[in-house]
Write an enzyme that holds these catalytic residues in place. Structure first.
Site, PDB file in Angstrom:
ATOM      1  N   HIS A 220       0.848  -1.207   0.000  1.00 41.89           N
ATOM      2  CA  HIS A 220       0.000   0.000   0.000  1.00 41.89           C
ATOM      3  C   HIS A 220       0.881   1.254   0.000  1.00 41.89           C
ATOM      4  CE1 HIS A 220      -3.058   2.982   1.192  1.00 41.89           C
ATOM      5  NE2 HIS A 220      -2.044   3.491   1.875  1.00 41.89           N
TER       6      HIS A 220
ATOM      7  N   GLU B  85      -5.428   9.423  -0.505  1.00 44.71           N
ATOM      8  CA  GLU B  85      -5.800   8.008  -0.368  1.00 44.71           C
ATOM      9  C   GLU B  85      -6.863   7.578  -1.375  1.00 44.71           C
ATOM     10  OE1 GLU B  85      -3.117   6.900   2.739  1.00 44.71           O
ATOM     11  OE2 GLU B  85      -4.146   5.929   1.092  1.00 44.71           O
TER      12      GLU B  85
ATOM     13  N   HIS C 298       1.676   4.860  -2.874  1.00 44.49           N
ATOM     14  CA  HIS C 298       2.015   6.281  -2.673  1.00 44.49           C
ATOM     15  C   HIS C 298       3.267   6.747  -3.437  1.00 44.49           C
ATOM     16  CE1 HIS C 298      -0.805   7.461   0.527  1.00 44.49           C
ATOM     17  NE2 HIS C 298      -0.663   6.255   1.010  1.00 44.49           N
TER      18      HIS C 298
ATOM     19  N   SER D 174      -3.841   0.651  -4.871  1.00 36.30           N
ATOM     20  CA  SER D 174      -3.193  -0.537  -4.296  1.00 36.30           C
ATOM     21  C   SER D 174      -4.214  -1.638  -4.005  1.00 36.30           C
ATOM     22  CB  SER D 174      -2.451  -0.161  -3.003  1.00 36.30           C
ATOM     23  OG  SER D 174      -3.365   0.402  -2.066  1.00 36.30           O
TER      24      SER D 174
HETATM   25  N1  HBI Z   1       1.300   6.926   9.712  1.00 37.50           N
HETATM   26  N2  HBI Z   1       2.768   5.365   8.835  1.00 37.50           N
HETATM   27  C1  HBI Z   1       1.716   6.191   8.664  1.00 37.50           C
HETATM   28  N3  HBI Z   1       1.112   6.264   7.470  1.00 37.50           N
HETATM   29  C2  HBI Z   1       0.061   7.076   7.256  1.00 37.50           C
HETATM   30  O1  HBI Z   1      -0.495   7.140   6.146  1.00 37.50           O
HETATM   31  C3  HBI Z   1      -0.423   7.857   8.335  1.00 37.50           C
HETATM   32  C4  HBI Z   1       0.234   7.767   9.559  1.00 37.50           C
HETATM   33  N4  HBI Z   1      -0.193   8.491  10.606  1.00 37.50           N
HETATM   34  C5  HBI Z   1      -1.302   9.421  10.498  1.00 37.50           C
HETATM   35  C6  HBI Z   1      -1.969   9.398   9.175  1.00 37.50           C
HETATM   36  N5  HBI Z   1      -1.506   8.676   8.159  1.00 37.50           N
HETATM   37  C7  HBI Z   1      -3.266  10.131   8.964  1.00 37.50           C
HETATM   38  O2  HBI Z   1      -3.779  10.593  10.190  1.00 37.50           O
HETATM   39  C8  HBI Z   1      -3.127  11.317   8.030  1.00 37.50           C
HETATM   40  O3  HBI Z   1      -4.413  11.743   7.734  1.00 37.50           O
HETATM   41  C9  HBI Z   1      -2.397  12.432   8.684  1.00 37.50           C
HETATM   42 FE    FE Z   2      -1.816   5.477   2.605  1.00 35.95          FE
END
Ligand code: HBI
Ligand code: FE
Length: 283
Positions: free
Chosen positions: A128, A174, A133, A193
């Site tokens: 994913h 996303e 990304h 994904s």
């Molecule tokens: N941490 N590893 C990881 N990946 C993410 O996509 C991610 C996160 N922490 C917070 C978050 N996404 C979401 O709260 C975003 O909307 C900020």
């Molecule tokens: Fe993501």
């Protein structure tokens, strides 16, 4: 969303929550799982995904097979847009997440799903995070948007509006759709994904597909355990970046703070509707 309390990084992680990817530790079965997911998605995305995504796959040399080595990937990504991919144990606190994005570092889980989790897993795995990304981070305009999002998150982190900002991430990074002429294309990582959602997001009659509007998106709830009830369509990455950079978020937060949330499957009279959903779909 992860708690924002000042949680300490887990055992073995650095202060910024990064861990070594330990690429040499992946088993043949784990590389084979990546290849299985990669072949399935690249077999069905052409013509469905925004061309910049496929260009990014090419720029990053992601067709070489096996789970990418983040050092090799980051070297190519750095040359393209100054971004790099770093390994983390899983979801990290918002403040940590925004800090990395603001510094052009995308945090990616190093684990890969098991065959039983082929089509659904709670936490983002390396497929994913990296397949979903990384390719668009090689696109200069999108790369600027992701950094601007991180900087905006750091500014907002102390003001309690992270839930609203998370909606912007959710409905663009996303689960975003983008116009290509009078057709719609995929670009959100959560969609591209996922085999099922890559079909559902474009072909299924049940979800709404609504023109992107920053405030409207930040008022719209989302669900994390099902396909989307509504997708938001941007005209271009340039337009998304321009709307984000040109907006003074202070008044936006004030404006939407009092406003009611909008249900995931609602359509407003002010919406630019591409397709009106039929009914809430059964998962
Ligand atoms: N941490 N590893 C990881 N990946 C993410 O996509 C991610 C996160 N922490 C917070 C978050 N996404 C979401 O709260 C975003 O909307 C900020
Ligand atoms: Fe993501």
């Amino acid at each position: 969303m992860t708690g924002d309390c000042e949680t300490a990084p887990p055992q073995g992680a650095a202060a910024d929550w990064t861990v070594p990817q330990r690429w040499g530790d992946y088993t043949p079965a784990e590389h084979a799982m990546w290849d299985r997911l990669f072949a399935r998605q690249t077999g069905m995305l052409p013509g469905r995904v925004v061309p910049a995504f496929l260009q990014g796959l090419d720029t990053l040399g992601m067709s070489e097979g096996g789970i990418p080595d983040f050092e090799v990937l980051s070297d190519r990504l750095m040359k393209a847009t100054g971004w790099q991919v770093v390994a983390v144990p899983g979801l990290v606190p918002d403040r940590v997440f925004f800090e990395h994005l603001a510094n052009r570092r995308f945090v990616a889980g190093r684990f890969i799903r098991t065959p039983e989790q082929l089509d659904y897993l709670e936490e983002p795995d390396v497929f994913h995070d990296v397949f979903g990304h990384a390719p668009l981070l090689a696109n200069p305009v999108y790369a600027d948007y992701m950094q601007a999002y991180g900087e905006g998150g750091l500014r907002a982190a102390s003001t309690g509006v992270l839930g609203k900002l998370a909606r912007l991430y959710w409905y663009t990074v996303e689960f975003g759709l983008i116009r290509e002429g009078d057709a719609l294309r995929l670009y959100g990582a959560g969609i591209v994904s996922s085999f099922g959602e890559s079909v559902f997001a474009l072909d299924d009659p049940s979800p709404n597909r609504i023109g992107f509007d920053l405030k409207r998106v930040m008022r719209t709830r989302y669900r994390i355990d099902d396909y989307q009830q509504s997708y938001f369509v941007i005209d271009s990455f340039e337009d998304l970046l321009e709307q984000t950079l040109s907006t003074d978020f202070g008044p936006v937060y004030a404006d939407i703070f009092g406003a009611d949330d909008i249900a995931e499957d609602a359509i407003l009279a002010t919406d630019r509707v591409f397709t009106r959903g039929t009914q809430a779909h059964a998962r």
